[in-house]
Design an enzyme around this catalytic site. Structure first.
Site, PDB file in Angstrom:
ATOM      1  N   CYS A  33       0.821  -1.231   0.000  1.00 19.48           N
ATOM      2  CA  CYS A  33       0.000   0.000   0.000  1.00 19.48           C
ATOM      3  C   CYS A  33       0.842   1.263   0.000  1.00 19.48           C
ATOM      4  CB  CYS A  33      -0.925   0.002   1.205  1.00 19.48           C
ATOM      5  SG  CYS A  33      -1.950  -1.456   1.259  1.00 19.48           S
TER       6      CYS A  33
ATOM      7  N   HIS B 188      -3.908   6.686   3.502  1.00 23.54           N
ATOM      8  CA  HIS B 188      -4.276   5.441   2.818  1.00 23.54           C
ATOM      9  C   HIS B 188      -5.673   5.026   3.273  1.00 23.54           C
ATOM     10  CE1 HIS B 188      -4.253   1.465   1.282  1.00 23.54           C
ATOM     11  NE2 HIS B 188      -3.925   0.850   2.399  1.00 23.54           N
TER      12      HIS B 188
ATOM     13  N   ASN C  23     -10.212  -0.671  -0.082  1.00 28.11           N
ATOM     14  CA  ASN C  23      -8.752  -0.548  -0.020  1.00 28.11           C
ATOM     15  C   ASN C  23      -8.177  -0.932  -1.382  1.00 28.11           C
ATOM     16  OD1 ASN C  23      -6.016  -0.903   0.382  1.00 28.11           O
ATOM     17  ND2 ASN C  23      -6.228  -2.099   2.264  1.00 28.11           N
TER      18      ASN C  23
HETATM   19  N1  ACO Z   1     -18.368 -10.202   7.944  1.00 30.35           N
HETATM   20  C1  ACO Z   1     -18.810 -10.611   9.143  1.00 30.35           C
HETATM   21  N2  ACO Z   1     -17.989 -10.948  10.151  1.00 30.35           N
HETATM   22  C2  ACO Z   1     -16.675 -10.861   9.924  1.00 30.35           C
HETATM   23  C3  ACO Z   1     -16.144 -10.446   8.678  1.00 30.35           C
HETATM   24  C4  ACO Z   1     -17.050 -10.102   7.671  1.00 30.35           C
HETATM   25  N3  ACO Z   1     -16.652  -9.674   6.444  1.00 30.35           N
HETATM   26  N4  ACO Z   1     -14.793 -10.438   8.763  1.00 30.35           N
HETATM   27  C5  ACO Z   1     -14.475 -10.867   9.998  1.00 30.35           C
HETATM   28  N5  ACO Z   1     -15.594 -11.117  10.684  1.00 30.35           N
HETATM   29  C6  ACO Z   1     -15.706 -11.597  12.056  1.00 30.35           C
HETATM   30  C7  ACO Z   1     -14.491 -12.374  12.481  1.00 30.35           C
HETATM   31  O1  ACO Z   1     -14.577 -13.713  12.083  1.00 30.35           O
HETATM   32  C8  ACO Z   1     -14.553 -12.208  14.000  1.00 30.35           C
HETATM   33  O2  ACO Z   1     -15.492 -13.125  14.494  1.00 30.35           O
HETATM   34  P1  ACO Z   1     -15.237 -13.897  15.886  1.00 30.35           P
HETATM   35  O3  ACO Z   1     -15.161 -12.810  16.908  1.00 30.35           O
HETATM   36  O4  ACO Z   1     -16.427 -14.785  15.998  1.00 30.35           O
HETATM   37  O5  ACO Z   1     -13.936 -14.617  15.709  1.00 30.35           O
HETATM   38  C9  ACO Z   1     -15.104 -10.807  14.189  1.00 30.35           C
HETATM   39  O6  ACO Z   1     -15.733 -10.467  12.936  1.00 30.35           O
HETATM   40  C10 ACO Z   1     -14.038  -9.773  14.498  1.00 30.35           C
HETATM   41  O7  ACO Z   1     -12.924  -9.944  13.608  1.00 30.35           O
HETATM   42  P2  ACO Z   1     -11.670  -9.015  13.682  1.00 30.35           P
HETATM   43  O8  ACO Z   1     -10.663  -9.461  12.671  1.00 30.35           O
HETATM   44  O9  ACO Z   1     -11.204  -8.874  15.100  1.00 30.35           O
HETATM   45  O10 ACO Z   1     -12.321  -7.630  13.212  1.00 30.35           O
HETATM   46  P3  ACO Z   1     -11.699  -6.219  13.229  1.00 30.35           P
HETATM   47  O11 ACO Z   1     -12.560  -5.319  14.007  1.00 30.35           O
HETATM   48  O12 ACO Z   1     -10.223  -6.230  13.563  1.00 30.35           O
HETATM   49  O13 ACO Z   1     -11.833  -5.755  11.707  1.00 30.35           O
HETATM   50  C11 ACO Z   1     -10.450  -5.550   9.747  1.00 30.35           C
HETATM   51  C12 ACO Z   1     -11.182  -6.497  10.692  1.00 30.35           C
HETATM   52  C13 ACO Z   1     -11.476  -4.684   9.078  1.00 30.35           C
HETATM   53  C14 ACO Z   1      -9.695  -6.366   8.718  1.00 30.35           C
HETATM   54  C15 ACO Z   1      -9.476  -4.656  10.545  1.00 30.35           C
HETATM   55  O14 ACO Z   1      -8.730  -5.453  11.437  1.00 30.35           O
HETATM   56  C16 ACO Z   1      -8.513  -3.884   9.675  1.00 30.35           C
HETATM   57  O15 ACO Z   1      -8.892  -2.981   8.950  1.00 30.35           O
HETATM   58  N6  ACO Z   1      -7.188  -4.156   9.781  1.00 30.35           N
HETATM   59  C17 ACO Z   1      -6.144  -3.396   9.090  1.00 30.35           C
HETATM   60  C18 ACO Z   1      -6.133  -3.600   7.611  1.00 30.35           C
HETATM   61  C19 ACO Z   1      -4.997  -2.825   6.975  1.00 30.35           C
HETATM   62  O16 ACO Z   1      -4.791  -1.654   7.270  1.00 30.35           O
HETATM   63  N7  ACO Z   1      -4.193  -3.470   6.151  1.00 30.35           N
HETATM   64  C20 ACO Z   1      -3.016  -2.844   5.606  1.00 30.35           C
HETATM   65  C21 ACO Z   1      -3.135  -2.482   4.221  1.00 30.35           C
HETATM   66  S1  ACO Z   1      -3.681  -3.808   3.163  1.00 30.35           S
HETATM   67  C22 ACO Z   1      -2.398  -4.195   2.075  1.00 30.35           C
HETATM   68  O17 ACO Z   1      -1.249  -3.968   2.291  1.00 30.35           O
HETATM   69  C23 ACO Z   1      -2.792  -4.929   0.798  1.00 30.35           C
END
Ligand code: ACO
Length: 309
Positions: free
Chosen positions: A96, A236, A266
């Protein structure tokens, strides 16, 4: 592709995606449209806006992790399509942060007089490497491209300061296991998603907020500029909660934060140049304004630049 479209293919909901990420829809390129195709369109529009002739471009840098071919670079494809025969072209693989990294490289080359006019592109077809069976990642990503023309400035406008850093110890928080030379495809490959993006989102989230905040503080301190001097903050577009947490930590008021994540998701390296272009075309940046860009991605890697527009 809307959140409702995702409800049909994985166990998710518009409500979950909207509240956890801020994304409502993302653009998915057609099967035949490649990263280079999108890049070429972005470059044409950037060159039109900059009133720039193709013979004047002597440097093409493309940030991407989804090049059309593993060899040669996407930048060489763009060079060929646009007929940029006077240029050096190469890719930057920095997830990214690929665009910001490319911008910093172009700035260094131009400042030292090595090159005079650069096209810097951030472009991705993430739909090609997203795992549409993994609800934790597939809902996040979209396709797109953005480009800028960079040239020497006669006044103090331009890139005032920059900061780039990575931590390779965290490489497995965001990676693709199969498809490189270490784990190549085999005839028995089960297509189980291990050749697509894996991300430990929660861990990435924590590092992202902390390190992007430090990267922005770094570029501001180096230039003796305070957060209140920033006219527009262009982060970003990975997650609305990350953007909001960052802005809060940096004390940048919401009206000075650019967000378009709800429309595109993203788009990795394309996210910052798409956002910059939209902000510019909407008249949200004026000559002389301080603009801060910052990004974070797989590597893990992060970087920021302070631009006097
Ligand atoms: N729909 C429904 N439920 C979901 C989904 C979905 N699409 N995705 C995950 N869940 C569930 C999980 O299974 C989990 O369930 P559980 O509690 O029963 O285990 C629950 O939701 C919480 O999951 P988390 O992963 O803890 O959710 P979080 O609040 O952290 O959000 C996210 C996830 C959006 C991915 C977030 O962590 C994030 O944005 N992280 C950073 C991403 C980023 O900046 N990446 C860098 C750039 S990308 C690149 O380089 C290509």
């Amino acid at each position: 592709m809307t959140n409702l479209d995702f409800e049909k293919i994985v166990d998710t909901s518009d409500e979950w995606i909207t509240t956890r990420t801020g994304i409502k829809e993302r653009h998915i390129a057609s099967d035949t449209m490649t990263t280079a195709d999108m890049s070429v369109e972005a470059c044409k529009r950037a060159m039109d806006m900059a009133k720039c002739r193709k013979e004047d471009i002597d440097l093409v840098i493309c940030g991407t992790v989804t090049p059309d071919y593993r060899l040669p670079s996407n930048a060489c494809m763009i060079q060929k399509e646009l007929g940029l025969t006077n240029a050096l072209a190469f890719d930057v693989v920095a997830a990214c942060t690929g665009f910001i990294n490319g911008l910093v490289i172009a700035n260094s080359y131009i400042s030292t007089g090595l090159y005079k006019k650069a096209l810097v592109i951030g472009a991705e077809k993430l739909s090609a490497i997203a795992n549409y069976k993994d609800r934790t990642t597939c809902v996040l990503f979209g396709d797109g491209a953005g480009a800028v023309v960079v040239e020497p400035s006669a006044n103090e406008r331009g890139i005032v300061s920059s900061f780039m850093k990575s931590d390779g110890r965290l490489w497995q928080l965001l990676w693709m296991e199969v498809g490189g030379i270490k784990n190549p495809y085999t005839p028995e490959f089960p297509y189980d998603g291990s050749d697509k993006i894996f991300m430990n989102g929660a861990e990435v989230f924590k590092v992202a907020v902390k390190e992007m905040a430090k990267a922005v503080e770094n570029v501001l301190e180096k230039a003796n500029v305070s957060p209140s001097d920033i006219a527009l903050f262009v982060p970003h577009q990975a997650n609305l909660r990350i953007i909001d947490a960052l802005a809060k930590r940096l004390k940048i008021s919401p009206e000075r934060v650019f967000k378009n994540i709800e429309k595109y998701g993203n788009t990795s390296a394309a996210s910052v140049p798409i956002a910059l272009d939209e902000a510019n075309r909407e008249g949200r940046i004026k000559p002389g304004d301080y603009v801060v860009v910052v990004a974070f991605g797989g590597g893990l890697i992060w970087g920021s630049a302070l631009i006097k527009w």
